[in-house]
Design a protein around this motif. Structure first.
Motif, PDB file in Angstrom:
ATOM      1  N   PHE A  24       0.832  -1.212   0.000  1.00 51.51           N
ATOM      2  CA  PHE A  24       0.000   0.000   0.000  1.00 51.51           C
ATOM      3  C   PHE A  24       0.863   1.257   0.000  1.00 51.51           C
ATOM      4  CE2 PHE A  24      -3.583  -2.610   2.052  1.00 51.51           C
ATOM      5  CZ  PHE A  24      -4.169  -2.857   0.826  1.00 51.51           C
ATOM      6  N   ASN A  25       1.958   1.240   0.767  1.00 47.53           N
ATOM      7  CA  ASN A  25       2.861   2.390   0.789  1.00 47.53           C
ATOM      8  C   ASN A  25       3.491   2.617  -0.586  1.00 47.53           C
ATOM      9  OD1 ASN A  25       2.401   3.016   3.490  1.00 47.53           O
ATOM     10  ND2 ASN A  25       4.121   1.798   4.216  1.00 47.53           N
ATOM     11  N   ALA A  26       3.905   1.535  -1.232  1.00 50.08           N
ATOM     12  CA  ALA A  26       4.505   1.650  -2.566  1.00 50.08           C
ATOM     13  C   ALA A  26       3.482   2.180  -3.568  1.00 50.08           C
ATOM     14  CB  ALA A  26       5.054   0.295  -3.020  1.00 50.08           C
ATOM     15  N   GLN A  27       2.238   1.703  -3.476  1.00 53.21           N
ATOM     16  CA  GLN A  27       1.194   2.191  -4.379  1.00 53.21           C
ATOM     17  C   GLN A  27       0.930   3.676  -4.149  1.00 53.21           C
ATOM     18  OE1 GLN A  27      -1.851  -0.651  -3.304  1.00 53.21           O
ATOM     19  NE2 GLN A  27      -1.541  -1.817  -5.184  1.00 53.21           N
ATOM     20  N   ARG A  28       0.926   4.116  -2.897  1.00 60.77           N
ATOM     21  CA  ARG A  28       0.721   5.535  -2.591  1.00 60.77           C
ATOM     22  C   ARG A  28       1.871   6.370  -3.151  1.00 60.77           C
ATOM     23  NH1 ARG A  28       1.789   5.763   2.428  1.00 60.77           N
ATOM     24  NH2 ARG A  28       3.599   7.080   2.229  1.00 60.77           N
ATOM     25  N   GLU A  32       1.727   9.381  -6.084  1.00 58.55           N
ATOM     26  CA  GLU A  32       2.206  10.735  -5.832  1.00 58.55           C
ATOM     27  C   GLU A  32       3.410  11.115  -6.679  1.00 58.55           C
ATOM     28  OE1 GLU A  32       2.956  10.686  -1.627  1.00 58.55           O
ATOM     29  OE2 GLU A  32       0.816  10.672  -1.114  1.00 58.55           O
ATOM     30  N   ALA A  33       4.128  10.135  -7.206  1.00 60.65           N
ATOM     31  CA  ALA A  33       5.341  10.394  -7.985  1.00 60.65           C
ATOM     32  C   ALA A  33       4.994  10.913  -9.379  1.00 60.65           C
ATOM     33  CB  ALA A  33       6.169   9.112  -8.104  1.00 60.65           C
ATOM     34  N   ALA A  46       6.057  15.353 -21.656  1.00 63.43           N
ATOM     35  CA  ALA A  46       4.873  14.730 -21.060  1.00 63.43           C
ATOM     36  C   ALA A  46       5.212  14.402 -19.606  1.00 63.43           C
ATOM     37  CB  ALA A  46       4.491  13.464 -21.808  1.00 63.43           C
ATOM     38  N   THR A  47       4.289  14.700 -18.716  1.00 67.30           N
ATOM     39  CA  THR A  47       4.444  14.359 -17.307  1.00 67.30           C
ATOM     40  C   THR A  47       3.433  13.262 -16.986  1.00 67.30           C
ATOM     41  OG1 THR A  47       5.074  16.637 -16.817  1.00 67.30           O
ATOM     42  CG2 THR A  47       4.446  15.253 -14.950  1.00 67.30           C
ATOM     43  N   VAL A  48       3.932  12.198 -16.369  1.00 70.13           N
ATOM     44  CA  VAL A  48       3.120  11.014 -16.075  1.00 70.13           C
ATOM     45  C   VAL A  48       3.311  10.695 -14.598  1.00 70.13           C
ATOM     46  CG1 VAL A  48       2.870   8.552 -16.614  1.00 70.13           C
ATOM     47  CG2 VAL A  48       3.384  10.150 -18.433  1.00 70.13           C
ATOM     48  N   ASN A  49       2.218  10.287 -13.931  1.00 70.86           N
ATOM     49  CA  ASN A  49       2.391   9.868 -12.537  1.00 70.86           C
ATOM     50  C   ASN A  49       2.949   8.449 -12.508  1.00 70.86           C
ATOM     51  OD1 ASN A  49       0.206   8.038 -12.768  1.00 70.86           O
ATOM     52  ND2 ASN A  49      -1.213   9.387 -11.702  1.00 70.86           N
ATOM     53  N   GLY A  50       3.293   7.989 -11.333  1.00 72.79           N
ATOM     54  CA  GLY A  50       3.919   6.677 -11.192  1.00 72.79           C
ATOM     55  C   GLY A  50       3.029   5.515 -11.571  1.00 72.79           C
ATOM     56  N   GLN A  92       7.173   3.000 -15.825  1.00 75.15           N
ATOM     57  CA  GLN A  92       7.277   1.547 -15.685  1.00 75.15           C
ATOM     58  C   GLN A  92       8.538   1.174 -14.899  1.00 75.15           C
ATOM     59  OE1 GLN A  92       7.377  -0.640 -19.389  1.00 75.15           O
ATOM     60  NE2 GLN A  92       6.453  -2.413 -18.420  1.00 75.15           N
ATOM     61  N   GLU A  93       9.629   1.872 -15.173  1.00 72.14           N
ATOM     62  CA  GLU A  93      10.860   1.613 -14.422  1.00 72.14           C
ATOM     63  C   GLU A  93      10.670   1.952 -12.943  1.00 72.14           C
ATOM     64  OE1 GLU A  93      14.214   3.576 -16.250  1.00 72.14           O
ATOM     65  OE2 GLU A  93      13.899   2.538 -18.157  1.00 72.14           O
ATOM     66  N   LEU A  94       9.966   3.037 -12.673  1.00 73.86           N
ATOM     67  CA  LEU A  94       9.682   3.414 -11.289  1.00 73.86           C
ATOM     68  C   LEU A  94       8.805   2.363 -10.611  1.00 73.86           C
ATOM     69  CD1 LEU A  94       9.975   5.550  -9.048  1.00 73.86           C
ATOM     70  CD2 LEU A  94       7.937   6.672  -9.994  1.00 73.86           C
ATOM     71  N   GLN A  95       7.820   1.849 -11.348  1.00 76.32           N
ATOM     72  CA  GLN A  95       6.959   0.797 -10.801  1.00 76.32           C
ATOM     73  C   GLN A  95       7.780  -0.439 -10.465  1.00 76.32           C
ATOM     74  OE1 GLN A  95       4.021   0.201 -13.836  1.00 76.32           O
ATOM     75  NE2 GLN A  95       2.893   2.054 -13.313  1.00 76.32           N
ATOM     76  N   GLN A  96       8.676  -0.813 -11.355  1.00 81.96           N
ATOM     77  CA  GLN A  96       9.527  -1.986 -11.098  1.00 81.96           C
ATOM     78  C   GLN A  96      10.382  -1.761  -9.866  1.00 81.96           C
ATOM     79  OE1 GLN A  96       8.216  -4.747 -12.698  1.00 81.96           O
ATOM     80  NE2 GLN A  96      10.345  -5.315 -12.580  1.00 81.96           N
ATOM     81  N   GLU A  97      10.910  -0.547  -9.736  1.00 83.87           N
ATOM     82  CA  GLU A  97      11.757  -0.219  -8.598  1.00 83.87           C
ATOM     83  C   GLU A  97      10.979  -0.317  -7.290  1.00 83.87           C
ATOM     84  OE1 GLU A  97      13.474   3.921  -6.890  1.00 83.87           O
ATOM     85  OE2 GLU A  97      13.952   3.508  -8.988  1.00 83.87           O
ATOM     86  N   LYS A  98       9.740   0.189  -7.290  1.00 85.84           N
ATOM     87  CA  LYS A  98       8.935   0.222  -6.064  1.00 85.84           C
ATOM     88  C   LYS A  98       8.231  -1.104  -5.790  1.00 85.84           C
ATOM     89  CE  LYS A  98       9.460   4.613  -5.026  1.00 85.84           C
ATOM     90  NZ  LYS A  98      10.203   5.018  -3.858  1.00 85.84           N
ATOM     91  N   MET A  99       7.714  -1.749  -6.829  1.00 91.12           N
ATOM     92  CA  MET A  99       6.864  -2.925  -6.637  1.00 91.12           C
ATOM     93  C   MET A  99       7.594  -4.250  -6.855  1.00 91.12           C
ATOM     94  SD  MET A  99       4.011  -1.456  -5.868  1.00 91.12           S
ATOM     95  CE  MET A  99       2.604  -2.490  -6.161  1.00 91.12           C
ATOM     96  N   GLY A 100       8.657  -4.243  -7.641  1.00 88.67           N
ATOM     97  CA  GLY A 100       9.361  -5.478  -7.969  1.00 88.67           C
ATOM     98  C   GLY A 100       9.777  -6.285  -6.751  1.00 88.67           C
ATOM     99  N   PRO A 101      10.468  -5.648  -5.799  1.00 90.09           N
ATOM    100  CA  PRO A 101      10.879  -6.411  -4.616  1.00 90.09           C
ATOM    101  C   PRO A 101       9.697  -6.975  -3.828  1.00 90.09           C
ATOM    102  CG  PRO A 101      12.097  -4.350  -4.748  1.00 90.09           C
ATOM    103  CD  PRO A 101      11.022  -4.305  -5.808  1.00 90.09           C
TER     104      PRO A 101
END
Length: 133
Positions: A24-28, A32-33, A46-50, A92-101
């Motif tokens: 949940f913290n990673a999703q939040r 916000e990113a 282009a600006t995209v959120n996480g 997508q890279e940010l998602q992998q960084e936050k959610m992958g582990p």
């Protein structure tokens, strides 16, 4: 059941709850990113959120050729698509960084969580996301 068996189940449930909180913290954090993608040497940004949603788009006036509006429109459309794709790749890279582990941790080490689909919450009744949650 061994006397220590109940303690192991309690420990397993605590680990699952801790992982859920981390998820949940990673999703939040992802919501916000913001990441940026550019095209045309910075003519379009282009600006995209996480989570991959486009939240902003800027086009430098230098990208516009008033003498050739048709060609300019086509060029800008191409640049916008390229900038969005660049930003989406960054997200997508940010998602992998936050959610992958977290996905790796949920997929292994928890009996019954399974490796396919990451064993994300939803496979655990009451932890959210799954049927009956």
């Amino acid at each position: 059941m061994e006397p220590g068996g109940q303690l192991n189940m309690q420990e397993l449930l605590q680990q699952a709850q801790a992982m859920q909180e981390q998820l949940f913290n990673a999703q939040r954090e992802l919501a916000e990113a913001e990441v940026k993608g550019t095209a045309g040497g910075g003519l379009v940004t282009a600006t995209v959120n996480g989570q991959g949603e486009v939240v902003g788009l800027s086009i430098d006036p230098k990208a516009i050729d008033a003498d050739d509006p048709a060609d300019t429109a086509e060029t800008i459309a191409d640049l916008v698509l390229a900038a969005i794709r660049d930003a989406a790749r960054e997200a997508q890279e940010l998602q992998q960084e936050k959610m992958g582990p977290l996905a790796q941790g949920l997929g292994g080490g928890i009996p019954g969580a399974g490796g396919e689909g990451g064993g994300l919450p939803g496979g655990f009744p009451g932890l959210g996301g799954g049927p009956g949650a």
